[in-house]
Scaffold this active site. Structure first.
Site, PDB file in Angstrom:
ATOM      1  N   ASP A  52     -12.059  -2.370  33.403  1.00  0.00           N
ATOM      2  CA  ASP A  52     -12.101  -3.165  34.405  1.00  0.00           C
ATOM      3  C   ASP A  52     -11.404  -2.444  35.481  1.00  0.00           C
ATOM      4  OD1 ASP A  52     -13.777  -5.653  34.999  1.00  0.00           O
ATOM      5  OD2 ASP A  52     -12.085  -6.758  35.016  1.00  0.00           O
ATOM      6  N   HIS A  54     -10.380  -3.090  39.300  1.00  0.00           N
ATOM      7  CA  HIS A  54     -10.781  -3.977  40.674  1.00  0.00           C
ATOM      8  C   HIS A  54      -9.979  -3.489  41.796  1.00  0.00           C
ATOM      9  CE1 HIS A  54     -13.267  -6.356  38.360  1.00  0.00           C
ATOM     10  NE2 HIS A  54     -12.518  -7.201  37.564  1.00  0.00           N
ATOM     11  N   SER A  60     -14.122 -11.308  42.550  1.00  0.00           N
ATOM     12  CA  SER A  60     -13.900 -12.457  41.250  1.00  0.00           C
ATOM     13  C   SER A  60     -12.633 -12.799  41.249  1.00  0.00           C
ATOM     14  CB  SER A  60     -14.032 -11.468  40.096  1.00  0.00           C
ATOM     15  OG  SER A  60     -13.027 -10.576  39.715  1.00  0.00           O
ATOM     16  N   LYS A  96     -15.521   0.233  35.877  1.00  0.00           N
ATOM     17  CA  LYS A  96     -16.584  -0.807  36.415  1.00  0.00           C
ATOM     18  C   LYS A  96     -15.846  -1.578  37.316  1.00  0.00           C
ATOM     19  CE  LYS A  96     -16.346  -3.474  32.144  1.00  0.00           C
ATOM     20  NZ  LYS A  96     -15.295  -4.436  32.813  1.00  0.00           N
ATOM     21  N   CYS A 135     -17.596  -9.165  29.104  1.00  0.00           N
ATOM     22  CA  CYS A 135     -17.880  -7.865  29.150  1.00  0.00           C
ATOM     23  C   CYS A 135     -18.592  -7.424  27.974  1.00  0.00           C
ATOM     24  CB  CYS A 135     -16.534  -6.973  29.696  1.00  0.00           C
ATOM     25  SG  CYS A 135     -16.352  -7.268  31.417  1.00  0.00           S
TER      26      CYS A 135
HETATM   27  C1  VGL Z   1     -13.773  -9.596  31.833  1.00  0.00           C
HETATM   28  C2  VGL Z   1     -13.573 -11.525  32.985  1.00  0.00           C
HETATM   29  C3  VGL Z   1     -13.149 -10.883  34.253  1.00  0.00           C
HETATM   30  C4  VGL Z   1     -13.805  -8.895  30.696  1.00  0.00           C
HETATM   31  C5  VGL Z   1     -13.545  -8.944  33.076  1.00  0.00           C
HETATM   32  O1  VGL Z   1     -13.680  -7.716  30.397  1.00  0.00           O
HETATM   33  O2  VGL Z   1     -14.618  -9.369  29.714  1.00  0.00           O
HETATM   34  N1  VGL Z   1     -13.671 -10.989  31.827  1.00  0.00           N
HETATM   35  N2  VGL Z   1     -13.327  -9.619  34.108  1.00  0.00           N
HETATM   36 ZN    ZN Z   2     -12.693  -8.503  35.811  1.00  0.00          ZN
END
Ligand code: VGL
Ligand code: ZN
Length: 184
Positions: A52, A54, A60, A96, A135
């Site tokens: 992840d 960001h 989000s 991502k 995810c």
């Molecule tokens: C995820 C919540 C927000 C995950 C990523 O990796 O499962 N969950 N961003």
């Molecule tokens: Zn996330």
């Protein structure tokens, strides 16, 4: 002939105990994933690791009306791999969620994961990591949709469980889609 790849999902500090979006017992995925990674590496099968990744103003995050506290902000310690995770040499890193205005729970969303897998002739994927109900689930469902034989690693996933039962529902959804559970 199966050609296998391992996909390790989001084993980052922010999803582990003490992190900004800690998954309960999230660090328990690390030992089994290290064993899976070692096994794949020994067989010269490819290992992928999604993260992840960001921007600080990601859609989000609560500051923008999203469901989550800020987490896995690019370049911060929270976005780094958990220090106990052992990624074999040659592991392909897939970032991502790096567009400020788009969420991406699946490792396939807005990335070149599918192309990289196809280039290597992969037709069978093994998916584990964090979190089962976000995810991991979305990556597994996308892999099935894209025609990969898809296994999820039952011992190497942990769930956020915003609502009690989310993990069980995620597992049921993955199995209903055609993904197969496999224990270490
Ligand atoms: C995820 C919540 C927000 C995950 C990523 O990796 O499962 N969950 N961003
Ligand atoms: Zn996330």
């Amino acid at each position: 002939m199966p050609r296998k790849a391992l996909i390790i999902v989001d084993v980052q500090n922010d999803f582990c105990p003490g992190g900004a979006l800690a998954v309960p017992a999230g660090d328990e995925v690390i030992a089994p994933l290290n064993r899976w990674a070692e096994r794949f590496s020994t067989e010269s099968w490819p290992v992928f690791a999604t993260r992840d990744w960001h921007p600080a103003d990601h859609v989000s995050f609560r500051a923008r009306g999203g469901p989550w506290p800020a987490h896995c902000v690019q370049g911060t310690p929270g976005a780094s791999w958990h220090p106990d995770l052992r990624l074999p040499p040659g592991t392909v890193v897939i970032s991502k969620g790096d567009h400020p205005d788009r969420e991406a729970y699946s490792g396939f969303e807005g990335t070149d994961l599918e192309r990289r897998l196809r280039e290597l002739g992969v037709n069978e994927v093994y998916v584990g990591g964090l979190a089962t109900d976000y995810c991991v689930k979305n990556t597994v469902l996308d892999a099935v949709r894209r025609g990969f034989t898809t296994y999820f690693l039952t011992d190497a996933c942990r769930a956020v469980n915003v609502q009690p039962g989310d993990a069980d529902r995620a597992i049921a959804e993955m199995e209903a889609a055609g993904a197969r559970p496999i224990a270490g």
